[in-house]
Design a protein around this motif. Structure first.
Motif, PDB file in Angstrom:
ATOM      1  N   ASP A 125     -69.584  17.381 -30.977  1.00  0.00           N
ATOM      2  CA  ASP A 125     -70.699  18.310 -31.151  1.00  0.00           C
ATOM      3  C   ASP A 125     -70.667  19.346 -30.031  1.00  0.00           C
ATOM      4  OD1 ASP A 125     -71.748  16.890 -33.339  1.00  0.00           O
ATOM      5  OD2 ASP A 125     -72.935  15.595 -32.018  1.00  0.00           O
ATOM      6  N   VAL A 126     -71.147  20.539 -30.327  1.00  0.00           N
ATOM      7  CA  VAL A 126     -71.281  21.584 -29.307  1.00  0.00           C
ATOM      8  C   VAL A 126     -72.504  21.240 -28.458  1.00  0.00           C
ATOM      9  CG1 VAL A 126     -71.639  24.033 -28.860  1.00  0.00           C
ATOM     10  CG2 VAL A 126     -70.303  23.312 -30.850  1.00  0.00           C
ATOM     11  N   VAL A 127     -72.308  21.142 -27.140  1.00  0.00           N
ATOM     12  CA  VAL A 127     -73.411  20.832 -26.237  1.00  0.00           C
ATOM     13  C   VAL A 127     -73.939  22.108 -25.600  1.00  0.00           C
ATOM     14  CG1 VAL A 127     -74.070  19.609 -24.126  1.00  0.00           C
ATOM     15  CG2 VAL A 127     -72.543  18.525 -25.767  1.00  0.00           C
ATOM     16  N   SER A 128     -73.020  22.968 -25.152  1.00  0.00           N
ATOM     17  CA  SER A 128     -73.466  24.226 -24.547  1.00  0.00           C
ATOM     18  C   SER A 128     -72.369  25.275 -24.604  1.00  0.00           C
ATOM     19  CB  SER A 128     -73.902  24.015 -23.088  1.00  0.00           C
ATOM     20  OG  SER A 128     -72.788  23.782 -22.268  1.00  0.00           O
ATOM     21  N   VAL A 129     -72.816  26.520 -24.635  1.00  0.00           N
ATOM     22  CA  VAL A 129     -71.931  27.679 -24.577  1.00  0.00           C
ATOM     23  C   VAL A 129     -72.520  28.592 -23.504  1.00  0.00           C
ATOM     24  CG1 VAL A 129     -70.979  29.650 -25.826  1.00  0.00           C
ATOM     25  CG2 VAL A 129     -71.376  27.488 -27.038  1.00  0.00           C
ATOM     26  N   GLU A 130     -71.810  28.703 -22.387  1.00  0.00           N
ATOM     27  CA  GLU A 130     -72.293  29.505 -21.267  1.00  0.00           C
ATOM     28  C   GLU A 130     -71.387  30.713 -21.069  1.00  0.00           C
ATOM     29  OE1 GLU A 130     -74.971  29.280 -19.276  1.00  0.00           O
ATOM     30  OE2 GLU A 130     -75.679  27.587 -20.452  1.00  0.00           O
ATOM     31  N   PRO A 131     -71.923  31.918 -21.259  1.00  0.00           N
ATOM     32  CA  PRO A 131     -71.100  33.109 -21.013  1.00  0.00           C
ATOM     33  C   PRO A 131     -70.855  33.290 -19.520  1.00  0.00           C
ATOM     34  CG  PRO A 131     -73.354  33.732 -21.469  1.00  0.00           C
ATOM     35  CD  PRO A 131     -73.275  32.243 -21.660  1.00  0.00           C
ATOM     36  N   TYR A 132     -69.684  33.800 -19.194  1.00  0.00           N
ATOM     37  CA  TYR A 132     -69.370  34.148 -17.810  1.00  0.00           C
ATOM     38  C   TYR A 132     -69.216  35.655 -17.764  1.00  0.00           C
ATOM     39  CZ  TYR A 132     -67.031  34.668 -13.364  1.00  0.00           C
ATOM     40  OH  TYR A 132     -66.701  35.064 -12.097  1.00  0.00           O
ATOM     41  N   ILE A 133     -70.105  36.302 -17.007  1.00  0.00           N
ATOM     42  CA  ILE A 133     -70.113  37.763 -16.902  1.00  0.00           C
ATOM     43  C   ILE A 133     -69.807  38.129 -15.458  1.00  0.00           C
ATOM     44  CG2 ILE A 133     -71.542  39.837 -17.093  1.00  0.00           C
ATOM     45  CD1 ILE A 133     -73.099  38.269 -19.308  1.00  0.00           C
ATOM     46  N   GLU A 134     -68.845  39.025 -15.281  1.00  0.00           N
ATOM     47  CA  GLU A 134     -68.460  39.472 -13.951  1.00  0.00           C
ATOM     48  C   GLU A 134     -68.556  40.990 -13.911  1.00  0.00           C
ATOM     49  OE1 GLU A 134     -64.331  39.444 -11.591  1.00  0.00           O
ATOM     50  OE2 GLU A 134     -65.051  37.456 -12.192  1.00  0.00           O
ATOM     51  N   ASN A 135     -69.307  41.496 -12.951  1.00  0.00           N
ATOM     52  CA  ASN A 135     -69.507  42.944 -12.812  1.00  0.00           C
ATOM     53  C   ASN A 135     -69.987  43.581 -14.105  1.00  0.00           C
ATOM     54  OD1 ASN A 135     -68.674  42.894 -10.111  1.00  0.00           O
ATOM     55  ND2 ASN A 135     -66.535  43.082 -10.700  1.00  0.00           N
ATOM     56  N   GLY A 136     -70.848  42.886 -14.816  1.00  0.00           N
ATOM     57  CA  GLY A 136     -71.416  43.415 -16.046  1.00  0.00           C
ATOM     58  C   GLY A 136     -70.522  43.303 -17.266  1.00  0.00           C
ATOM     59  N   ASP A 137     -69.330  42.716 -17.119  1.00  0.00           N
ATOM     60  CA  ASP A 137     -68.399  42.585 -18.242  1.00  0.00           C
ATOM     61  C   ASP A 137     -68.258  41.122 -18.656  1.00  0.00           C
ATOM     62  OD1 ASP A 137     -67.729  45.304 -18.362  1.00  0.00           O
ATOM     63  OD2 ASP A 137     -66.224  45.065 -16.781  1.00  0.00           O
ATOM     64  N   LEU A 138     -68.316  40.887 -19.942  1.00  0.00           N
ATOM     65  CA  LEU A 138     -68.101  39.546 -20.467  1.00  0.00           C
ATOM     66  C   LEU A 138     -66.642  39.161 -20.248  1.00  0.00           C
ATOM     67  CD1 LEU A 138     -69.043  37.066 -22.129  1.00  0.00           C
ATOM     68  CD2 LEU A 138     -68.344  38.340 -24.175  1.00  0.00           C
ATOM     69  N   GLN A 139     -66.418  38.046 -19.559  1.00  0.00           N
ATOM     70  CA  GLN A 139     -65.061  37.563 -19.310  1.00  0.00           C
ATOM     71  C   GLN A 139     -64.682  36.431 -20.262  1.00  0.00           C
ATOM     72  OE1 GLN A 139     -63.016  39.070 -16.934  1.00  0.00           O
ATOM     73  NE2 GLN A 139     -64.738  40.486 -16.964  1.00  0.00           N
ATOM     74  N   GLY A 140     -65.671  35.642 -20.645  1.00  0.00           N
ATOM     75  CA  GLY A 140     -65.410  34.520 -21.537  1.00  0.00           C
ATOM     76  C   GLY A 140     -66.569  33.550 -21.536  1.00  0.00           C
ATOM     77  N   PHE A 141     -66.291  32.348 -22.031  1.00  0.00           N
ATOM     78  CA  PHE A 141     -67.330  31.335 -22.180  1.00  0.00           C
ATOM     79  C   PHE A 141     -66.812  29.981 -21.710  1.00  0.00           C
ATOM     80  CE2 PHE A 141     -67.879  34.477 -25.477  1.00  0.00           C
ATOM     81  CZ  PHE A 141     -69.235  34.761 -25.443  1.00  0.00           C
ATOM     82  N   PHE A 142     -67.678  29.222 -21.060  1.00  0.00           N
ATOM     83  CA  PHE A 142     -67.421  27.812 -20.830  1.00  0.00           C
ATOM     84  C   PHE A 142     -68.127  27.085 -21.969  1.00  0.00           C
ATOM     85  CE2 PHE A 142     -67.031  29.421 -16.481  1.00  0.00           C
ATOM     86  CZ  PHE A 142     -65.824  28.849 -16.120  1.00  0.00           C
ATOM     87  N   VAL A 143     -67.370  26.336 -22.744  1.00  0.00           N
ATOM     88  CA  VAL A 143     -67.930  25.648 -23.902  1.00  0.00           C
ATOM     89  C   VAL A 143     -67.750  24.149 -23.698  1.00  0.00           C
ATOM     90  CG1 VAL A 143     -67.908  25.446 -26.410  1.00  0.00           C
ATOM     91  CG2 VAL A 143     -67.195  27.582 -25.341  1.00  0.00           C
ATOM     92  N   THR A 144     -68.839  23.413 -23.833  1.00  0.00           N
ATOM     93  CA  THR A 144     -68.790  21.962 -23.660  1.00  0.00           C
ATOM     94  C   THR A 144     -69.049  21.287 -24.995  1.00  0.00           C
ATOM     95  OG1 THR A 144     -69.550  22.142 -21.383  1.00  0.00           O
ATOM     96  CG2 THR A 144     -69.775  19.985 -22.430  1.00  0.00           C
TER      97      THR A 144
END
Length: 103
Positions: free
Chosen positions: A78-97
């Motif tokens: 099951d998807v537990v969490s999706v956390e976006p990682y933003i650096e300097n205002g730009d979306l870099q990716g997601f940590f998905v658990t």
């Protein structure tokens, strides 16, 4: 927006990678391989990085998340969490658990 949480999650992921080098490689594999490795190793939970820093970010990131979700859900996670990682205002990716339900 959620910078303290994102920073803590990133620090945790880096520390976990340093503590368990065998699992650090999960970040470099495709989601289907990571999901299969999780099943093979009987992992209860897995956090993976979904990169959004190349191509068309909106469509590319959505497609990458969909592929990761499909790979894990089809193996009973099951998807537990999706956390976006933003650096300097730009979306870099997601940590998905993902987590396998008990029972």
């Amino acid at each position: 927006m959620h910078r303290p949480l994102t920073a803590a999650l990133l620090a945790f992921a880096l520390a976990a990678g340093a503590a368990a080098p065998a699992r650090a490689g999960l970040f470099d594999k495709n989601p289907d391989q990571v999901a299969q490795d999780a099943v093979t190793k009987d992992l209860r939970a897995v956090t993976l990085w979904v990169d959004a820093s190349w191509g068309f970010r909106n469509q590319g990131a959505a497609n990458a998340l969909s592929r990761a979700h499909q790979a894990f859900v089809s193996r009973g996670y099951d998807v537990v969490s999706v956390e976006p990682y933003i650096e300097n205002g730009d979306l870099q990716g997601f940590f998905v658990t993902y987590q396998k339900p008990r029972g």
